[in-house]
Design a protein around this motif. Structure first.
Motif, short mmCIF file in Angstrom:
data_model
loop_
_atom_site.label_atom_id
_atom_site.label_comp_id
_atom_site.label_asym_id
_atom_site.label_seq_id
_atom_site.Cartn_x
_atom_site.Cartn_y
_atom_site.Cartn_z
N VAL A 269 -7.23 -3.64 22.37
CA VAL A 269 -5.87 -2.66 22.53
C VAL A 269 -5.40 -3.04 24.15
N SER B 272 -15.58 4.15 19.29
CA SER B 272 -16.79 2.94 19.38
C SER B 272 -16.09 1.72 19.62
N PRO C 205 -10.63 0.89 17.90
CA PRO C 205 -9.34 1.25 18.06
C PRO C 205 -8.51 -0.19 17.80
N LEU D 38 -8.87 -1.39 30.23
CA LEU D 38 -10.18 -1.97 29.59
C LEU D 38 -9.90 -3.21 28.68
N ASN E 169 -19.56 12.50 33.15
CA ASN E 169 -20.78 12.10 33.55
C ASN E 169 -21.49 13.16 34.40
N LEU F 276 -12.37 16.90 33.04
CA LEU F 276 -13.65 16.60 32.97
C LEU F 276 -14.24 15.30 33.28
N ASP F 277 -15.32 15.13 34.05
CA ASP F 277 -15.93 13.79 34.31
C ASP F 277 -16.89 14.03 33.29
N ALA G 203 -13.53 8.53 26.11
CA ALA G 203 -13.86 8.08 27.47
C ALA G 203 -14.72 6.89 27.48
N ILE H 129 -5.79 4.38 25.24
CA ILE H 129 -5.95 4.93 24.02
C ILE H 129 -6.04 6.31 24.06
#
Ligand SMILES: NC(=O)c1ccc[n+]([C@@H]2O[C@H](COP(=O)([O-])OP(=O)(O)OC[C@H]3O[C@@H](n4cnc5c(N)ncnc54)[C@H](OP(=O)(O)O)[C@@H]3O)[C@@H](O)[C@H]2O)c1
Length: 223
Positions: free
Chosen positions: A178, A128, A175, A182, A53, A50-51, A77, A14
């Motif tokens: 989708v 979300s 979203p 995931l 976490n 960028l991670d 993410a 997405i």
């Protein structure tokens, strides 16, 4: 002047689709990936790594943005986490990774990114899920994943005073179900349809203010 968007977690699915759609609508898009991305050959998209976490990176990541003010920042993410139904069947490590990725890291990052959202018209959005709503997901399907999004929604609400003071609109976005890594192949909504709908929702939310829980077709969801 072109509208500016920052999409966090855009290597595939997405986030990737949303970056493409906004770029095709003449937004200037900055998108992030953590290790590899589906395709970074579109010269109109600026890619950063960028991670989410790696929270020690958050400050340095934001410093790269310099004095930029974005019309929309979307923290997208997320992971599915453990597939079992009951918490006692999941390992502590898997549970922690889920809540860290879907809830804690997005909120920590958001507190750093809020000053980079354009005052009065800007949007700070989170991907979300309808699954995080007690009213929409009455049977608590996929409760572990879903609860990470419920917590994300509540913590997003905690940003409202600061967002309101700057005229920033907060969005908790569903979203659709989708077809992504995931969502799985059987999901009925394509990435393109979800991304186009989310882009409409983001464009229509500019200047609206407050905190809204909306699906990709603009329908208001109950918390
Ligand atoms: N698909 C659905 O049906 C659905 C429904 C409701 C909500 N959502 C939400 O939509 C969002 C996107 O999901 P998707 O379906 O597009 O899944 P996806 O295809 O698996 O994409 C997830 C994205 O999140 C990134 N990500 C995960 N952990 C990260 C980390 N620690 N740091 C930085 N990026 C990270 C992934 O990067 P990598 O490529 O590096 O792993 C990838 O870009 C998620 O928040 C998900 O919970 C999805």
């Amino acid at each position: 002047m072109k509208k500016q968007a920052l999409i966090i977690g855009a290597s595939q699915g997405i986030g990737f689709g949303l970056s493409q759609v906004l770029a095709s609508r003449d937004w200037q898009v900055t998108a992030t990936y953590r290790s590899t991305t589906e395709d970074n050959s579109d010269p109109t998209i600026q890619w950063l790594t960028l991670d989410i976490n790696d929270t020690k990176q958050h400050r340095a990541f934001c410093e790269q943005l310099q004095s930029q003010k974005y019309d929309a920042i979307i923290i997208n993410a997320g992971i599915h986490g453990p597939h079992c139904t009951f918490v006692d069947k999941a390992s502590d490590d898997d549970l922690f990774e889920l809540y860290k990725t879907n809830t804690i890291s997005p909120m920590r990052l958001a507190s750093h990114l809020l000053p980079y959202v354009k005052a009065d018209t800007g949007v700070l959005g989170f991907t979300s899920s309808i699954m995080g709503s007690l009213n929409e997901n009455t049977e608590a399907a996929m409760p572990i994943y879903s609860s990470s999004k419920s917590a994300l929604n509540m913590l997003t609400r905690s940003l409202r005073p600061q967002a309101t003071a700057n005229g920033v609109t907060l969005l908790s976005l569903h979203p659709g179900w989708v077809s992504t890594r995931l969502g799985g192949e059987v999901a009925p909504v394509s990435v393109d349809a979800s991304a186009a709908g989310l882009a409409n929702v983001i464009e229509q939310a500019q200047g609206k203010q407050g905190h809204h829980f909306l699906d990709f077709q603009g329908k208001s969801l109950s918390w």
